[in-house]
Write an enzyme that holds these catalytic residues in place. Sequence first.
Site, PDB file in Angstrom:
ATOM      1  N   LYS A 189       0.859  -1.198   0.000  1.00  0.00           N
ATOM      2  CA  LYS A 189       0.000   0.000   0.000  1.00  0.00           C
ATOM      3  C   LYS A 189       0.885   1.234   0.000  1.00  0.00           C
ATOM      4  CE  LYS A 189      -1.782   2.813   2.868  1.00  0.00           C
ATOM      5  NZ  LYS A 189      -1.648   4.052   2.061  1.00  0.00           N
ATOM      6  N   GLY A 199       6.977   5.096   7.834  1.00  0.00           N
ATOM      7  CA  GLY A 199       6.089   6.248   7.964  1.00  0.00           C
ATOM      8  C   GLY A 199       6.382   6.986   9.247  1.00  0.00           C
ATOM      9  N   THR A 240       5.943   8.209  13.234  1.00  0.00           N
ATOM     10  CA  THR A 240       5.907   7.412  14.472  1.00  0.00           C
ATOM     11  C   THR A 240       4.466   7.144  14.919  1.00  0.00           C
ATOM     12  OG1 THR A 240       8.059   8.296  15.057  1.00  0.00           O
ATOM     13  CG2 THR A 240       6.782   7.326  16.847  1.00  0.00           C
ATOM     14  N   GLY A 252       3.186   4.338  12.875  1.00  0.00           N
ATOM     15  CA  GLY A 252       3.900   3.115  13.263  1.00  0.00           C
ATOM     16  C   GLY A 252       3.361   2.533  14.557  1.00  0.00           C
ATOM     17  N   GLU A 277       9.964   1.369  10.080  1.00  0.00           N
ATOM     18  CA  GLU A 277      10.986   2.416   9.896  1.00  0.00           C
ATOM     19  C   GLU A 277      10.262   3.737  10.075  1.00  0.00           C
ATOM     20  OE1 GLU A 277      14.093   1.746   9.481  1.00  0.00           O
ATOM     21  OE2 GLU A 277      13.807  -0.401   9.262  1.00  0.00           O
ATOM     22  N   CYS A 336      13.775  10.784   6.485  1.00  0.00           N
ATOM     23  CA  CYS A 336      13.762  10.384   7.897  1.00  0.00           C
ATOM     24  C   CYS A 336      15.110  10.636   8.563  1.00  0.00           C
ATOM     25  CB  CYS A 336      13.410   8.908   7.997  1.00  0.00           C
ATOM     26  SG  CYS A 336      14.444   7.908   6.917  1.00  0.00           S
ATOM     27  N   GLU A 375      10.071  16.357  14.231  1.00  0.00           N
ATOM     28  CA  GLU A 375      10.375  16.315  12.801  1.00  0.00           C
ATOM     29  C   GLU A 375       9.602  17.415  12.088  1.00  0.00           C
ATOM     30  OE1 GLU A 375       9.088  12.481  11.311  1.00  0.00           O
ATOM     31  OE2 GLU A 375      11.015  12.188  10.372  1.00  0.00           O
TER      32      GLU A 375
HETATM   33  P1  NAD Z   1       2.619   8.735   7.316  1.00  0.00           P
HETATM   34  O1  NAD Z   1       2.830   8.121   8.651  1.00  0.00           O
HETATM   35  O2  NAD Z   1       1.628   9.841   7.184  1.00  0.00           O
HETATM   36  O3  NAD Z   1       2.159   7.633   6.258  1.00  0.00           O
HETATM   37  C1  NAD Z   1       2.992   6.538   5.945  1.00  0.00           C
HETATM   38  C2  NAD Z   1       2.147   5.421   5.392  1.00  0.00           C
HETATM   39  O4  NAD Z   1       1.364   4.881   6.457  1.00  0.00           O
HETATM   40  C3  NAD Z   1       1.154   5.861   4.311  1.00  0.00           C
HETATM   41  O5  NAD Z   1       1.046   4.861   3.328  1.00  0.00           O
HETATM   42  C4  NAD Z   1      -0.139   5.986   5.088  1.00  0.00           C
HETATM   43  O6  NAD Z   1      -1.285   5.847   4.292  1.00  0.00           O
HETATM   44  C5  NAD Z   1      -0.001   4.849   6.078  1.00  0.00           C
HETATM   45  N1  NAD Z   1      -0.807   4.987   7.298  1.00  0.00           N
HETATM   46  C6  NAD Z   1      -0.970   6.088   8.056  1.00  0.00           C
HETATM   47  N2  NAD Z   1      -1.750   5.801   9.111  1.00  0.00           N
HETATM   48  C7  NAD Z   1      -2.075   4.488   9.029  1.00  0.00           C
HETATM   49  C8  NAD Z   1      -2.870   3.597   9.825  1.00  0.00           C
HETATM   50  N3  NAD Z   1      -3.482   4.007  10.940  1.00  0.00           N
HETATM   51  N4  NAD Z   1      -2.974   2.310   9.438  1.00  0.00           N
HETATM   52  C9  NAD Z   1      -2.339   1.865   8.319  1.00  0.00           C
HETATM   53  N5  NAD Z   1      -1.598   2.674   7.522  1.00  0.00           N
HETATM   54  C10 NAD Z   1      -1.465   3.967   7.870  1.00  0.00           C
HETATM   55  O7  NAD Z   1       4.058   9.197   6.792  1.00  0.00           O
HETATM   56  P2  NAD Z   1       4.420  10.092   5.543  1.00  0.00           P
HETATM   57  O8  NAD Z   1       3.999  11.507   5.833  1.00  0.00           O
HETATM   58  O9  NAD Z   1       3.969   9.455   4.276  1.00  0.00           O
HETATM   59  O10 NAD Z   1       6.027   9.977   5.576  1.00  0.00           O
HETATM   60  C11 NAD Z   1       6.792  10.735   6.422  1.00  0.00           C
HETATM   61  C12 NAD Z   1       7.226   9.943   7.642  1.00  0.00           C
HETATM   62  O11 NAD Z   1       7.885   8.755   7.238  1.00  0.00           O
HETATM   63  C13 NAD Z   1       8.247  10.718   8.463  1.00  0.00           C
HETATM   64  O12 NAD Z   1       7.954  10.588   9.826  1.00  0.00           O
HETATM   65  C14 NAD Z   1       9.564  10.031   8.131  1.00  0.00           C
HETATM   66  O13 NAD Z   1      10.544  10.167   9.116  1.00  0.00           O
HETATM   67  C15 NAD Z   1       9.128   8.634   7.938  1.00  0.00           C
HETATM   68  N6  NAD Z   1      10.118   7.927   7.120  1.00  0.00           N
HETATM   69  C16 NAD Z   1      10.943   7.039   7.729  1.00  0.00           C
HETATM   70  C17 NAD Z   1      11.924   6.388   6.989  1.00  0.00           C
HETATM   71  C18 NAD Z   1      12.864   5.394   7.645  1.00  0.00           C
HETATM   72  O14 NAD Z   1      13.568   4.684   6.925  1.00  0.00           O
HETATM   73  N7  NAD Z   1      12.906   5.327   8.956  1.00  0.00           N
HETATM   74  C19 NAD Z   1      12.050   6.632   5.621  1.00  0.00           C
HETATM   75  C20 NAD Z   1      11.180   7.546   5.039  1.00  0.00           C
HETATM   76  C21 NAD Z   1      10.207   8.187   5.789  1.00  0.00           C
END
Ligand code: NAD
Length: 515
Positions: free
Chosen positions: A170, A223, A225, A228, A245, A279, A395
């Site tokens: 997804k 995504g 925290t 996650g 991650e 990230c 962040e």
């Molecule tokens: P986000 O948390 O908004 O979304 C990430 C993904 O999770 C999306 O596909 C979203 O639809 C899904 N999602 C969100 N809530 C959910 C839920 N309750 N149930 C199931 N799926 C859900 O993140 P974003 O804004 O797309 O990305 C930015 C974040 O990602 C930042 O915090 C960044 O640090 C992190 N990130 C981490 C790494 C790493 O390797 N650690 C790499 C890239 C980005």
Amino acid sequence: MSAYQLWVDGRNTVGHGDLIPVEDPATGETCHSASASDVDDAIAVAHCAFKSGVWAKAPRETRASVLEKAAALLTQHLPTLIPLEVQQTGRAVREMNAQVPSLVRWFRYYAAVLRTEERPVLPTSGKLHNWLERVPLGVVVQITPFNHPLLIAVKKLAPALAAGNSVVLKPSELTPLTSLLLGPILKEAGVPDGVFNVLPGLGPVTGKALVSHPLVRKVDVTGGTAAGRAIGSIVGANLARYTAELGGKAPLIIFEKANLDAAVNGIAFGSFIASGQTCVAATRILVHQSVLSDLVSRLRQKCESIARRMGSPTNPDSSMGPLVSSRQLAKVEALVGETLSRPELAQLLCGGHRMSGLSPLDGTDFSKGYFYPPTAILLQQMGSRPDRPALWKEEAFGPVIVLAAFDTEEQAVQLANETDFGLGAGIWTEDLGQAFRVSEQVESGIVWVNTHHRNDPSSPWGGATSESGVGSENGIDAYHAYTTTKSIIINYASAEESLASDDWFKEGADGVRYG
Ligand code: NAD
């Protein structure tokens, strides 16, 4: 233009969720999203493919060849993938021209793992031959963010497919398009129908339905925290496996013995690549007091040079693109505004406001996108101020950094570790002893010395603390995390030997073994 559809069972499939707009200032696209019933259908298809053994039990040699072919096909499709990645993320084409071709390394690396993997034989006592097999888990769900849509999808897909799992991916609702194009590419490479499926949709709708499904044996998310944590609680209740991650607030320490020009280049790459939407973005720059003013003047020049060369993301000369969404822009503006509202603490060095007017590079109208320039803010007297601004801890996910001075190595380490995250960290020094000492003391999953953002399929990528995630991507560990071990124990004693020693309940039992 007709909307992009789901990719299920080896074909484009209508989604029954709401249409999701995929923003692009130039054109705009829409994409189908997966409803709860689409999720049930796709997981049933993926489960059926897994149970059939068509991929899960295919010889390693076959799976390795398919991954190698996927690498070759990805290269062939770069002329389609790169512009679409630029369009949906807003990232400068120069970045995507460098990033997307490099993804073949993940397919090749995990193909090589399959070809070279050895199975241990364990030192079990007695006439037993005990070896370990690694078998796939079943249906696995992968949830990816908007910032590196293809990179993160491929980082997860390559080990999951190598291990023989069926995958439902997804992608972020903001950037689902290129992940959908992986469907036909992997099919052409030889991944059987049903083994790889892509379900775009909103996190709380499609994402939640996917991670809650009882047939799912592992969830791997990248995504924020908050996401996650929410996903982890559901996955834990299902006793499925979990890799996450998550966020970061990476420190980058510049010691007095650093080469300052190299350090400024490192800050610029670490902080402003992807417009700071990474990230591991180096967002807290800790600078030895003795080099602070020199570093600040060089950094200002670098930031101004980047801002001067910003323009359309499709312009190969553009240095940096806009933020991905109005929401992301509002978050950055709020954090910068709160920090600058405290002039006794914060001094703006450069940037600090959303861009408007026309790009000097190519005339792009900045006010029509979410353009934000490289921004640096100096925080004063950090040692004596416990009331840190939110920008120090949270962040921003934008091209915004704070600088703070330190006097001693101990203070530098203490400031670096003053975070709930622990994902990436950078150190700039030409003193080798200091590099070893400080890299040992900084609490993070990845430490770069005199470099930043290095990412190789062989090199683990994961957080050291729970706020930054659980488990890691890349390397053999990521492949192992997509498998479970199967311990096979064969008794090679003769029937006579077994009769003499293995009848625990025989009458007058003497010299028999237990267990
Ligand atoms: P986000 O948390 O908004 O979304 C990430 C993904 O999770 C999306 O596909 C979203 O639809 C899904 N999602 C969100 N809530 C959910 C839920 N309750 N149930 C199931 N799926 C859900 O993140 P974003 O804004 O797309 O990305 C930015 C974040 O990602 C930042 O915090 C960044 O640090 C992190 N990130 C981490 C790494 C790493 O390797 N650690 C790499 C890239 C980005």
